[in-house]
Write a protein that holds these residues in place. Structure first.
Motif, PDB file in Angstrom:
ATOM      1  N   ASP A  26      22.017  18.757  41.849  1.00 25.13           N
ATOM      2  CA  ASP A  26      22.508  18.227  40.570  1.00 25.13           C
ATOM      3  C   ASP A  26      21.364  18.252  39.574  1.00 25.13           C
ATOM      4  OD1 ASP A  26      25.122  17.570  41.410  1.00 25.13           O
ATOM      5  OD2 ASP A  26      24.350  15.761  42.378  1.00 25.13           O
ATOM      6  N   ILE A  27      21.495  19.104  38.579  1.00 23.57           N
ATOM      7  CA  ILE A  27      20.460  19.220  37.550  1.00 23.57           C
ATOM      8  C   ILE A  27      21.147  19.100  36.199  1.00 23.57           C
ATOM      9  CG2 ILE A  27      18.689  20.699  36.550  1.00 23.57           C
ATOM     10  CD1 ILE A  27      18.432  22.033  39.302  1.00 23.57           C
ATOM     11  N   ASN A  28      20.685  18.157  35.404  1.00 15.89           N
ATOM     12  CA  ASN A  28      21.292  17.926  34.090  1.00 15.89           C
ATOM     13  C   ASN A  28      20.220  17.857  33.011  1.00 15.89           C
ATOM     14  OD1 ASN A  28      23.955  17.576  35.155  1.00 15.89           O
ATOM     15  ND2 ASN A  28      23.322  15.559  35.860  1.00 15.89           N
ATOM     16  N   ASN A  29      20.557  18.335  31.847  1.00 16.76           N
ATOM     17  CA  ASN A  29      19.754  18.164  30.635  1.00 16.76           C
ATOM     18  C   ASN A  29      18.339  18.740  30.721  1.00 16.76           C
ATOM     19  OD1 ASN A  29      21.944  16.763  29.507  1.00 16.76           O
ATOM     20  ND2 ASN A  29      21.248  14.851  30.426  1.00 16.76           N
ATOM     21  N   PHE A  30      18.196  19.886  31.368  1.00 14.95           N
ATOM     22  CA  PHE A  30      16.893  20.538  31.395  1.00 14.95           C
ATOM     23  C   PHE A  30      16.899  21.825  30.567  1.00 14.95           C
ATOM     24  CE2 PHE A  30      16.273  17.806  35.053  1.00 14.95           C
ATOM     25  CZ  PHE A  30      14.955  17.419  34.890  1.00 14.95           C
ATOM     26  N   GLY A  31      17.965  22.030  29.811  1.00 18.80           N
ATOM     27  CA  GLY A  31      18.051  23.184  28.920  1.00 18.80           C
ATOM     28  C   GLY A  31      17.826  24.495  29.642  1.00 18.80           C
ATOM     29  N   PRO A  32      16.952  25.339  29.090  1.00 18.85           N
ATOM     30  CA  PRO A  32      16.720  26.660  29.681  1.00 18.85           C
ATOM     31  C   PRO A  32      16.057  26.605  31.061  1.00 18.85           C
ATOM     32  CG  PRO A  32      15.495  26.411  27.605  1.00 18.85           C
ATOM     33  CD  PRO A  32      16.246  25.145  27.846  1.00 18.85           C
ATOM     34  N   LEU A  33      15.460  25.485  31.418  1.00 17.35           N
ATOM     35  CA  LEU A  33      14.808  25.364  32.721  1.00 17.35           C
ATOM     36  C   LEU A  33      15.803  25.119  33.857  1.00 17.35           C
ATOM     37  CD1 LEU A  33      11.663  23.213  31.901  1.00 17.35           C
ATOM     38  CD2 LEU A  33      11.776  25.661  32.338  1.00 17.35           C
ATOM     39  N   THR A  34      17.029  24.796  33.525  1.00 17.47           N
ATOM     40  CA  THR A  34      18.036  24.468  34.536  1.00 17.47           C
ATOM     41  C   THR A  34      18.181  25.581  35.558  1.00 17.47           C
ATOM     42  OG1 THR A  34      19.227  23.071  32.981  1.00 17.47           O
ATOM     43  CG2 THR A  34      20.454  23.828  34.911  1.00 17.47           C
ATOM     44  N   HIS A  35      18.311  26.815  35.087  1.00 22.11           N
ATOM     45  CA  HIS A  35      18.495  27.947  36.010  1.00 22.11           C
ATOM     46  C   HIS A  35      17.284  28.103  36.925  1.00 22.11           C
ATOM     47  CE1 HIS A  35      19.833  31.742  37.623  1.00 22.11           C
ATOM     48  NE2 HIS A  35      18.672  32.273  37.305  1.00 22.11           N
TER      49      HIS A  35
END
Length: 69
Positions: A26-35
């Motif tokens: 679960d990854i939220n609100n990391f913008g371009p770093l999410t991927h």
């Protein structure tokens, strides 16, 4: 991130084991770093699976060697 690995007796053959693994990221609100974070987490989970299978293979090989003696 979470990971759960489980060995259980197979329903159709009590001499067999079934390996089940479940991973959740679960990854939220990391913008371009999410991927990038997802890719990194997947690699960590896959490493854990490979390690678990390798350890089980070593134990089974050791056990088979003792029964041959």
């Amino acid at each position: 991130m979470s990971e759960e690995s489980k060995f259980a007796r197979a329903d159709d053959n009590p001499n067999w084991k079934v390996f089940k693994q479940h991973g959740q990221i679960d990854i939220n609100n990391f913008g371009p770093l999410t991927h990038l974070l997802e890719v990194f987490a997947i690699k960590i989970i896959n490493y854990g699976v490979q390690k678990t299978v390798r350890v089980m293979e070593e134990l089974l090989t050791e056990r088979a060697g003792k029964s041959d003696s």
